[in-house]
Design a protein around this motif. Structure first.
Motif, short mmCIF file in Angstrom:
data_model
loop_
_atom_site.label_atom_id
_atom_site.label_comp_id
_atom_site.label_asym_id
_atom_site.label_seq_id
_atom_site.Cartn_x
_atom_site.Cartn_y
_atom_site.Cartn_z
N GLY A 4 60.20 -93.22 46.65
CA GLY A 4 60.49 -93.94 45.71
C GLY A 4 60.81 -95.02 46.32
N LEU A 5 60.65 -96.53 46.08
CA LEU A 5 61.90 -97.90 46.20
C LEU A 5 62.28 -98.05 44.82
CD1 LEU A 5 62.33 -100.19 47.98
CD2 LEU A 5 59.98 -100.97 47.09
N PHE A 6 63.72 -98.10 45.05
CA PHE A 6 64.33 -99.51 43.64
C PHE A 6 65.00 -100.86 44.06
CE2 PHE A 6 68.82 -99.35 41.72
CZ PHE A 6 68.29 -98.91 40.68
N ILE A 7 64.78 -101.98 43.77
CA ILE A 7 65.20 -103.43 43.37
C ILE A 7 66.30 -103.18 42.15
CG2 ILE A 7 64.75 -104.86 43.56
CD1 ILE A 7 61.54 -104.17 44.96
N SER A 8 67.68 -103.59 42.51
CA SER A 8 68.06 -103.79 41.53
C SER A 8 69.27 -105.22 42.05
CB SER A 8 68.98 -102.81 41.76
OG SER A 8 70.05 -102.97 40.10
N VAL A 9 69.67 -105.51 41.19
CA VAL A 9 70.12 -106.89 41.83
C VAL A 9 71.50 -107.06 39.66
CG1 VAL A 9 70.20 -109.37 40.59
CG2 VAL A 9 68.22 -108.14 41.63
N GLY A 10 72.32 -107.33 40.17
CA GLY A 10 73.37 -107.35 39.91
C GLY A 10 74.48 -109.01 39.92
N ALA A 11 75.05 -109.58 39.02
CA ALA A 11 75.80 -110.82 38.48
C ALA A 11 76.42 -111.01 40.11
CB ALA A 11 75.66 -110.87 37.41
N THR A 12 77.11 -109.99 40.53
CA THR A 12 79.37 -109.65 39.98
C THR A 12 79.30 -109.33 42.06
OG1 THR A 12 79.65 -107.55 39.61
CG2 THR A 12 80.39 -109.32 38.55
N LYS A 13 80.01 -109.01 42.40
CA LYS A 13 80.40 -109.05 44.13
C LYS A 13 80.84 -106.92 44.10
CE LYS A 13 80.53 -113.34 45.69
NZ LYS A 13 81.27 -114.51 46.25
N GLY A 14 81.11 -106.45 42.93
CA GLY A 14 81.99 -105.36 42.82
C GLY A 14 81.61 -104.74 44.27
N LYS A 15 82.55 -103.59 45.14
CA LYS A 15 81.93 -102.82 45.82
C LYS A 15 81.33 -101.80 45.63
CE LYS A 15 84.03 -99.95 49.40
NZ LYS A 15 85.33 -99.35 49.22
N ARG A 16 81.40 -101.42 43.85
CA ARG A 16 81.23 -100.22 43.39
C ARG A 16 79.45 -100.75 42.59
NH1 ARG A 16 85.62 -96.22 41.23
NH2 ARG A 16 83.83 -94.51 41.80
N LEU A 17 79.41 -101.71 42.66
CA LEU A 17 78.23 -102.31 41.67
C LEU A 17 77.26 -101.72 41.26
CD1 LEU A 17 77.05 -105.05 39.57
CD2 LEU A 17 76.61 -105.51 41.96
N GLN B 256 63.85 -95.54 49.76
CA GLN B 256 64.69 -97.55 50.39
C GLN B 256 65.02 -97.35 48.76
OE1 GLN B 256 63.61 -101.09 52.44
NE2 GLN B 256 62.29 -99.69 53.37
N SER B 257 66.11 -98.88 49.12
CA SER B 257 67.05 -99.09 48.02
C SER B 257 66.70 -100.75 48.70
CB SER B 257 67.97 -98.52 47.70
OG SER B 257 67.92 -97.59 47.45
N LEU B 258 67.39 -101.87 47.81
CA LEU B 258 66.86 -102.88 47.97
C LEU B 258 68.17 -103.60 46.47
CD1 LEU B 258 63.53 -104.53 48.95
CD2 LEU B 258 65.41 -103.88 50.36
N THR C 52 58.41 -107.06 52.84
CA THR C 52 58.47 -105.82 53.54
C THR C 52 58.13 -104.44 53.02
OG1 THR C 52 59.41 -107.47 55.54
CG2 THR C 52 59.62 -105.27 55.92
N ALA C 53 58.59 -103.82 52.29
CA ALA C 53 59.71 -102.48 51.19
C ALA C 53 58.26 -102.35 51.03
CB ALA C 53 60.76 -103.04 50.89
#
Ligand code: FMN
Length: 206
Positions: free
Chosen positions: A125-138, A159-161, A184-185
């Motif tokens: 499984g490939l997981f792709i995620s995006v968040g707006a902020t910069k938090g370490k634990r996002l 793999q996680s992107l 590439t992933a």
């Protein structure tokens, strides 16, 4: 059924995760894989109603669009899942789908008596995620959720992107390197299913 299933989990059709996943799909197709794309927001899919109808037949009894996705997810050899971070976990569309797979968990552990902790990772499984902020634990919440979801599907989180600081629709287009990584992933996922390349890793951007 397709070799790879690509699940678009954002309510935005052309949002950041959708653009990244599209690139990953392109990469996989380039590598010769057959890919089926499903946009979760287009499905008529109830949340899990916790009625445990699945205890009898080993399958969810709610008759809606989940049934077809269930068959595709079981039949595929690789899964690509893209979801934005919503309140530190996956989107509601994504979580609704995941919760319906409790029926598979019931089949495995209650009906077929597969012991807890026994892991068979025959799929990737490939997981792709995006968040707006910069938090370490996002991404912490989403990652634990995805890991356990993949586990039910006998799938390793191969793999996680994960990309921070992307908020508005199309923000990811400012970062061609991210799109290239997704391409590439996708390519490597398809290749790894044929026994070539594909180290397990996570890419996190600031
Ligand atoms: C309901 C909602 C909840 C959100 N929660 C978070 C959050 O907890 N942390 C964060 O960094 N961004 C959060 N965001 C911002 C999204 O993650 C961000 O806009 C992302 O780029 C959306 O990806 P998409 O274009 O693929 O939908 C939230 C956005 C929405 C609409």
């Amino acid at each position: 059924m397709a070799e790879i299933l690509a699940l678009y989990g954002s309510p935005r059709r052309k949002g950041n995760t959708a653009l990244l996943l599209k690139k990953a799909v392109e990469g996989a197709v380039e590598a010769g894989a057959e890919v089926e794309e499903v946009v979760l927001r287009d499905l008529k899919m109830s949340p899990c109603l916790e009625i445990y109808g699945c205890k009898k037949a080993g399958r969810c009894v709610i008759q809606d669009d989940f049934q077809a996705v269930y068959d595709k997810a079981l039949a595929c050899r690789g899964l690509m899942l893209a979801s934005p971070i919503f309140f530190y976990t996956v989107s509601a569309h994504t979580k609704t789908l995941m919760d319906r797979f409790q029926s598979l968990w019931v089949k495995k552990h209650w009906i077929d008596k597969v012991p807890f902790g026994k892991r068979e990772c025959s799929k990737k499984g490939l997981f792709i995620s995006v968040g707006a902020t910069k938090g370490k634990r996002l991404f912490e919440g989403a990652l634990i959720t995805v890991r356990y979801f993949f586990q039910v599907l006998d799938m390793e989180l191969w793999q996680s992107l994960l990309y921070r600081s992307l908020d508005f629709e199309g923000d990811v287009l400012k970062y061609p390197a991210y799109l290239e990584e997704a391409y590439t992933a996708g390519k490597e996922l398809a290749e790894s299913m044929r026994g070539r390349a594909g180290e397990q890793h996570t890419t996190i951007r600031i």
